[in-house]
Design a protein around this motif. Structure first.
Motif, PDB file in Angstrom:
ATOM      1  N   MET A 273       0.536  -1.111  -0.021  1.00 16.96           N
ATOM      2  CA  MET A 273       0.059  -0.255  -0.047  1.00 16.96           C
ATOM      3  C   MET A 273       0.650   1.146  -0.352  1.00 16.96           C
ATOM      4  SD  MET A 273      -2.740  -1.058   2.843  1.00 16.96           S
ATOM      5  CE  MET A 273      -4.616  -2.081   2.244  1.00 16.96           C
ATOM      6  N   ALA A 274       2.247   0.856   0.474  1.00 13.74           N
ATOM      7  CA  ALA A 274       2.729   1.973   0.881  1.00 13.74           C
ATOM      8  C   ALA A 274       4.073   2.404  -0.033  1.00 13.74           C
ATOM      9  CB  ALA A 274       4.065   2.130   2.019  1.00 13.74           C
ATOM     10  N   LYS A 275       4.174   1.975  -0.644  1.00 11.68           N
ATOM     11  CA  LYS A 275       4.245   1.430  -2.508  1.00 11.68           C
ATOM     12  C   LYS A 275       3.663   1.621  -3.645  1.00 11.68           C
ATOM     13  CE  LYS A 275       7.124   0.627  -6.150  1.00 11.68           C
ATOM     14  NZ  LYS A 275       6.794   0.796  -7.365  1.00 11.68           N
ATOM     15  N   LEU A 276       2.673   1.935  -3.317  1.00 13.00           N
ATOM     16  CA  LEU A 276       1.807   2.289  -4.527  1.00 13.00           C
ATOM     17  C   LEU A 276       1.486   3.438  -3.984  1.00 13.00           C
ATOM     18  CD1 LEU A 276      -0.610   1.178  -6.379  1.00 13.00           C
ATOM     19  CD2 LEU A 276      -2.119   1.144  -4.772  1.00 13.00           C
ATOM     20  N   PHE A 277       1.017   3.621  -3.177  1.00 14.25           N
ATOM     21  CA  PHE A 277       0.147   5.073  -2.849  1.00 14.25           C
ATOM     22  C   PHE A 277       1.365   6.175  -3.190  1.00 14.25           C
ATOM     23  CE2 PHE A 277      -1.522   8.429  -0.703  1.00 14.25           C
ATOM     24  CZ  PHE A 277      -2.468   8.904  -0.820  1.00 14.25           C
ATOM     25  N   ALA A 278       1.748   6.246  -2.389  1.00 11.82           N
ATOM     26  CA  ALA A 278       3.099   6.887  -2.745  1.00 11.82           C
ATOM     27  C   ALA A 278       4.263   7.157  -4.009  1.00 11.82           C
ATOM     28  CB  ALA A 278       4.328   6.873  -1.446  1.00 11.82           C
TER      29      ALA A 278
ATOM     30  N   GLU B  31       2.554   6.581  -7.210  1.00 13.99           N
ATOM     31  CA  GLU B  31       1.628   7.086  -7.557  1.00 13.99           C
ATOM     32  C   GLU B  31       1.392   8.646  -7.309  1.00 13.99           C
ATOM     33  OE1 GLU B  31       0.075   6.384 -10.683  1.00 13.99           O
ATOM     34  OE2 GLU B  31       0.474   4.257 -10.638  1.00 13.99           O
ATOM     35  N   MET B  32       1.159   8.364  -6.164  1.00 13.41           N
ATOM     36  CA  MET B  32       1.284  10.250  -5.216  1.00 13.41           C
ATOM     37  C   MET B  32       2.306  11.343  -5.996  1.00 13.41           C
ATOM     38  SD  MET B  32       2.880  12.403  -2.853  1.00 13.41           S
ATOM     39  CE  MET B  32       4.193  10.840  -2.079  1.00 13.41           C
ATOM     40  N   ALA B  33       3.601  10.829  -5.993  1.00 11.72           N
ATOM     41  CA  ALA B  33       4.706  11.418  -6.781  1.00 11.72           C
ATOM     42  C   ALA B  33       4.533  11.592  -8.347  1.00 11.72           C
ATOM     43  CB  ALA B  33       6.263  10.482  -5.860  1.00 11.72           C
ATOM     44  N   VAL B  34       3.969  10.994  -8.942  1.00 12.59           N
ATOM     45  CA  VAL B  34       3.720  11.364 -10.417  1.00 12.59           C
ATOM     46  C   VAL B  34       2.415  12.333 -10.445  1.00 12.59           C
ATOM     47  CG1 VAL B  34       2.483   9.830 -12.730  1.00 12.59           C
ATOM     48  CG2 VAL B  34       3.962   8.645 -11.319  1.00 12.59           C
ATOM     49  N   LYS B  35       1.905  12.532  -9.608  1.00 10.61           N
ATOM     50  CA  LYS B  35       1.121  13.048  -9.806  1.00 10.61           C
ATOM     51  C   LYS B  35       1.384  14.647  -9.296  1.00 10.61           C
ATOM     52  CE  LYS B  35      -3.645  15.030  -8.021  1.00 10.61           C
ATOM     53  NZ  LYS B  35      -4.610  14.838  -6.819  1.00 10.61           N
ATOM     54  N   ALA B  36       2.500  14.605  -8.578  1.00  2.00           N
ATOM     55  CA  ALA B  36       2.877  15.059  -7.291  1.00  2.00           C
ATOM     56  C   ALA B  36       3.963  16.239  -8.488  1.00  2.00           C
ATOM     57  CB  ALA B  36       3.710  15.381  -6.529  1.00  2.00           C
ATOM     58  N   THR B  37       4.613  15.765  -9.501  1.00  4.95           N
ATOM     59  CA  THR B  37       5.499  16.324 -10.460  1.00  4.95           C
ATOM     60  C   THR B  37       4.825  16.530 -11.935  1.00  4.95           C
ATOM     61  OG1 THR B  37       6.155  14.188 -11.281  1.00  4.95           O
ATOM     62  CG2 THR B  37       7.706  14.959  -9.866  1.00  4.95           C
ATOM     63  N   ASP B  38       3.386  16.226 -11.582  1.00  2.00           N
ATOM     64  CA  ASP B  38       2.061  16.299 -13.120  1.00  2.00           C
ATOM     65  C   ASP B  38       1.997  18.276 -12.369  1.00  2.00           C
ATOM     66  OD1 ASP B  38       0.793  16.155 -15.815  1.00  2.00           O
ATOM     67  OD2 ASP B  38      -0.514  15.477 -15.053  1.00  2.00           O
TER      68      ASP B  38
ATOM     69  N   ARG C 284       8.763   8.411 -13.137  1.00  2.00           N
ATOM     70  CA  ARG C 284       8.720   6.980 -14.148  1.00  2.00           C
ATOM     71  C   ARG C 284       9.307   6.192 -13.314  1.00  2.00           C
ATOM     72  NH1 ARG C 284       3.263   8.387 -15.733  1.00  2.00           N
ATOM     73  NH2 ARG C 284       3.597   6.338 -16.650  1.00  2.00           N
ATOM     74  N   PHE C 285       9.969   5.805 -12.684  1.00  2.00           N
ATOM     75  CA  PHE C 285      10.775   4.793 -12.477  1.00  2.00           C
ATOM     76  C   PHE C 285      10.282   4.266 -11.628  1.00  2.00           C
ATOM     77  CE2 PHE C 285      13.439   4.094  -8.747  1.00  2.00           C
ATOM     78  CZ  PHE C 285      14.124   3.042  -9.198  1.00  2.00           C
ATOM     79  N   LEU C 286       9.833   5.786 -10.076  1.00  2.00           N
ATOM     80  CA  LEU C 286       8.842   5.044  -9.238  1.00  2.00           C
ATOM     81  C   LEU C 286       7.372   3.922  -8.856  1.00  2.00           C
ATOM     82  CD1 LEU C 286       9.216   8.576  -7.323  1.00  2.00           C
ATOM     83  CD2 LEU C 286      10.552   6.825  -6.960  1.00  2.00           C
ATOM     84  N   ILE C 287       7.165   3.979 -10.057  1.00  3.43           N
ATOM     85  CA  ILE C 287       5.661   3.098 -10.632  1.00  3.43           C
ATOM     86  C   ILE C 287       6.394   2.183 -11.465  1.00  3.43           C
ATOM     87  CG2 ILE C 287       4.342   4.934 -10.500  1.00  3.43           C
ATOM     88  CD1 ILE C 287       3.687   5.215 -13.207  1.00  3.43           C
ATOM     89  N   ILE C 288       7.709   1.488 -11.107  1.00  3.74           N
ATOM     90  CA  ILE C 288       7.708   0.100 -12.022  1.00  3.74           C
ATOM     91  C   ILE C 288       8.746  -0.579 -10.672  1.00  3.74           C
ATOM     92  CG2 ILE C 288       9.554  -0.855 -13.685  1.00  3.74           C
ATOM     93  CD1 ILE C 288       9.096   2.115 -14.966  1.00  3.74           C
ATOM     94  N   GLY C 289       9.596   0.233 -10.386  1.00  2.00           N
ATOM     95  CA  GLY C 289      10.841  -0.455  -9.486  1.00  2.00           C
ATOM     96  C   GLY C 289       9.725  -1.213  -8.052  1.00  2.00           C
ATOM     97  N   GLY C 290      10.579  -1.863  -7.671  1.00  2.00           N
ATOM     98  CA  GLY C 290      10.215  -2.889  -6.986  1.00  2.00           C
ATOM     99  C   GLY C 290       8.469  -3.298  -6.425  1.00  2.00           C
TER     100      GLY C 290
ATOM    101  N   THR D  43       5.188  -3.603  -9.812  1.00  2.00           N
ATOM    102  CA  THR D  43       4.187  -2.262 -10.428  1.00  2.00           C
ATOM    103  C   THR D  43       3.280  -1.976 -10.073  1.00  2.00           C
ATOM    104  OG1 THR D  43       3.095  -3.510 -11.819  1.00  2.00           O
ATOM    105  CG2 THR D  43       5.114  -3.024 -13.148  1.00  2.00           C
ATOM    106  N   SER D  44       2.539  -0.714  -9.950  1.00  2.00           N
ATOM    107  CA  SER D  44       0.864  -0.538  -8.830  1.00  2.00           C
ATOM    108  C   SER D  44      -0.166  -1.538 -10.077  1.00  2.00           C
ATOM    109  CB  SER D  44       0.620   0.539  -9.607  1.00  2.00           C
ATOM    110  OG  SER D  44       1.464   1.494 -10.090  1.00  2.00           O
ATOM    111  N   GLU D  45       0.648  -2.021 -10.797  1.00  2.00           N
ATOM    112  CA  GLU D  45      -0.710  -3.404 -11.050  1.00  2.00           C
ATOM    113  C   GLU D  45      -0.502  -4.767  -9.830  1.00  2.00           C
ATOM    114  OE1 GLU D  45      -1.130   0.389 -14.085  1.00  2.00           O
ATOM    115  OE2 GLU D  45       0.277  -1.133 -13.674  1.00  2.00           O
TER     116      GLU D  45
END
Length: 379
Positions: free
Chosen positions: A318-323, A325-332, A357-363, A365-367
């Protein structure tokens, strides 16, 4: 219930803030533009003990907890995600396996200099046809007397070009599927190991990434890290920590994006006043700030659970997923505050947008993380 960091944690954060402001921020954009490994910064990180934050003092570490590791990742990523991610990977994926599963001789020859920053490691897991699906691994490790013979190709090996040693995942028994994969320690000068073509990346350009080719690469049987057949379990043992620390990197990156957005909103004047005075901009940045605080709580709560020895697989996901995706949104959203200037290479907000974009892949994927969370819910 206590939401305050203790004195040791606060002192670490303050010292890291000073280091990042002095050493990292001034060169962050240059690292991105050059696309080369920041060897001098890594040397300083080693001298300051960043790589050993979670390891015993007898090996040069500081025996810190996972809260401290989160603070390290967050603060470094705030200055440069490339540098922060590189430090995390050296400290976690690269050093962890030879430390936990290697011999005492390997700890002295690999772990001690790696903690000092004198040797660099790389984690070779992903393959062209195997990422999340480890059952599709094709790299093999065949036992031949007192040696293992490795053959295969690894993809997306971070810092392969500069690494002194590699932690390589390979198949030892195909019939056993996931119970037939294991980690091996392979040093750079080992015959049969070749660093292949560079990967030109959208972001995280302050790390170098390449293929790793293993052709009849013979290593001593002692370089098997752990008992044969335990590689998958060894990976699962550290996966929650990888996800939590990736979440901490995301928090750091999002903090930087928010700071840039707020600063620009106060400086940019349109229609006779700073654009931050307009409701649309305020609401945009208010959403980012709110989600950032929520991500911090998830990340540090998960790290606290890990420190207490409690089960935290679901919370880490949950922490990885939310944080992230939040970072992608924050930078956008921060980039939108800059409008056309956010599309210019002159302003560093574009670097953050690409790095996220790296963050939602490494460790994971969100899916995949959503599937894991669903399974934990009993679905």
């Amino acid at each position: 219930m206590d939401f305050e960091f203790d004195e040791e944690h606060e002192l670490l954060r303050k010292s890291l803030e000073k280091f990042v402001e002095k050493e990292v921020v001034p060169v962050a954009q240059e690292l991105d533009e050059r696309g080369k490994f920041p060897r001098e910064l890594f040397r300083k990180a080693g001298e300051l003990g960043f790589f050993g934050i979670k390891y015993p003092k007898k090996y040069g570490g500081s025996e810190g907890d996972n809260i401290m590791f989160c603070i390290l990742c967050e603060e470094l990523a705030k200055g440069s995600l490339s540098f922060g991610a590189g430090v995390m990977m050296q400290s976690l994926q690269s050093i962890h396996f030879p430390y936990k599963y290697g011999s005492e001789e390997q700890r002295q020859e690999i772990v001690v200099p790696a903690i000092k920053g004198e040797k660099l490691g790389a984690f070779a897991l992903t393959e062209p046809d195997a990422g999340t699906d480890l059952g599709s691994l094709r790299t093999t490790a065949d036992k031949d007397g007192d040696e293992y013979v490795l053959n295969g190709t690894k993809a997306w090996t971070t810092n392969a070009q500069v690494a002194d040693f590699f932690t390589v995942l390979a198949v030892t028994d195909k019939e056993k599927k996931l119970k037939g994969v294991d980690f091996f320690l392979v040093e750079r000068d080992n015959p049969g190991l070749t660093v292949g073509k560079d990967v030109q990346k959208l972001g995280l350009r302050g790390t170098e990434t390449a293929e790793l080719i293993l052709e009849d690469c013979r290593i001593p049987k002692e370089n098997l890290l752990g008992e044969e057949g335990t590689g998958y379990d060894s990976l699962m043992d550290i996966l929650a920590e990888i996800r939590i620390m990736t979440g901490a990197l995301a928090v750091g990156l999002a903090r930087s994006a928010l700071d840039m957005g707020v600063r620009y909103a106060n400086e940019r004047v349109q229609f006779g006043r700073p654009i931050g005075k307009f409701q649309a901009i305020r609401m945009k940045l208010a959403d980012v700030a709110t989600e950032l605080e929520a991500a911090k709580l998830l990340v540090y709560y998960s790290a606290w659970l890990l420190d207490k020895g409690k089960e935290c697989g679901k919370e880490a996901a949950m922490a990885k997923l939310f944080a992230t995706e939040m970072a992608v949104k924050a930078t956008d959203e921060a980039s939108r505050v800059f409008a056309s200037y956010g599309f210019s290479m002159e302003y560093p907000i574009q670097m953050l947008l690409r790095d996220a974009r790296f963050l939602i892949i490494g460790g994971g994927t969100s899916e995949i993380l959503k599937l894991i969370i669903g399974r934990e819910l009993g679905l």
